[in-house]
Write an enzyme that holds these catalytic residues in place. Sequence first.
Site, short mmCIF file in Angstrom:
data_model
loop_
_atom_site.label_atom_id
_atom_site.label_comp_id
_atom_site.label_asym_id
_atom_site.label_seq_id
_atom_site.Cartn_x
_atom_site.Cartn_y
_atom_site.Cartn_z
N CYS A 1 0.64 3.33 3.21
CA CYS A 1 1.28 2.67 4.35
C CYS A 1 2.80 2.80 4.24
CB CYS A 1 0.86 1.20 4.44
SG CYS A 1 -0.77 0.93 5.16
N HIS B 1 -8.31 8.20 2.66
CA HIS B 1 -7.70 9.51 2.92
C HIS B 1 -8.72 10.58 2.62
CE1 HIS B 1 -6.87 8.28 -1.21
NE2 HIS B 1 -6.98 9.56 -1.55
N HIS C 1 -4.62 0.69 8.26
CA HIS C 1 -4.99 0.55 6.85
C HIS C 1 -6.45 0.18 6.72
CE1 HIS C 1 -4.57 -0.28 2.55
NE2 HIS C 1 -5.50 -1.17 2.79
N CYS D 1 0.86 -1.19 0.00
CA CYS D 1 0.00 0.00 0.00
C CYS D 1 0.89 1.24 0.00
CB CYS D 1 -0.91 0.00 1.23
SG CYS D 1 -1.77 1.56 1.47
N HIS E 1 -8.98 14.52 1.47
CA HIS E 1 -8.29 15.68 0.93
C HIS E 1 -8.76 16.92 1.68
CE1 HIS E 1 -7.01 13.67 -2.97
NE2 HIS E 1 -7.99 12.87 -2.61
N ASN F 1 -12.60 10.61 -1.95
CA ASN F 1 -13.03 9.83 -3.10
C ASN F 1 -13.16 8.37 -2.68
OD1 ASN F 1 -12.88 12.13 -4.74
ND2 ASN F 1 -10.69 11.81 -5.09
#
Length: 110
Positions: free
Chosen positions: A6, A96, A45, A3, A98, A83
């Site tokens: 990660c 994540h 994760h 990842c 933004h 997203n």
Amino acid sequence: MDCLFCKIMAGEIPCTKVYEDEWVFAFRDINPQAPVHVLVMPKAHMSDIMACDGETMAHLLDAIQTIAKQEGVDKDGFRIVSNCGKNGAQSVGHLHIHLLGGRQLADSMA
Ligand code: 5GP
Ligand code: ZN
């Protein structure tokens, strides 16, 4: 685990870190879409917003408020976007958010 985010968190790939606590890691987007463009992610994760739990989201929210102040965008405002999946145009499979600001953003959301 293979990842990208990660690996960034582990220091295997360099980044510009802007915030870290027990739960959250945040760093500058490599291809910023605004003067302030920070990616805020859980240290654990998880693939996307559908895999997230309320406790983790609460920590992300606390971090977003701290980072917004730290980056000086709390007064004039900013936008957060996460997203999710193919139609959401997610390109990295580690949840994540933004955080975009530092200029007047477009009215258009999509
Ligand atoms: P997504 O499209 O999944 O919502 O967002 C992924 C974001 O990660 C993109 O805005 C992209 O510019 C950013 N990104 C991709 N690879 C890297 C990297 O290696 N370092 C950093 N700092 N950002 C990255
Ligand atoms: Zn990951």
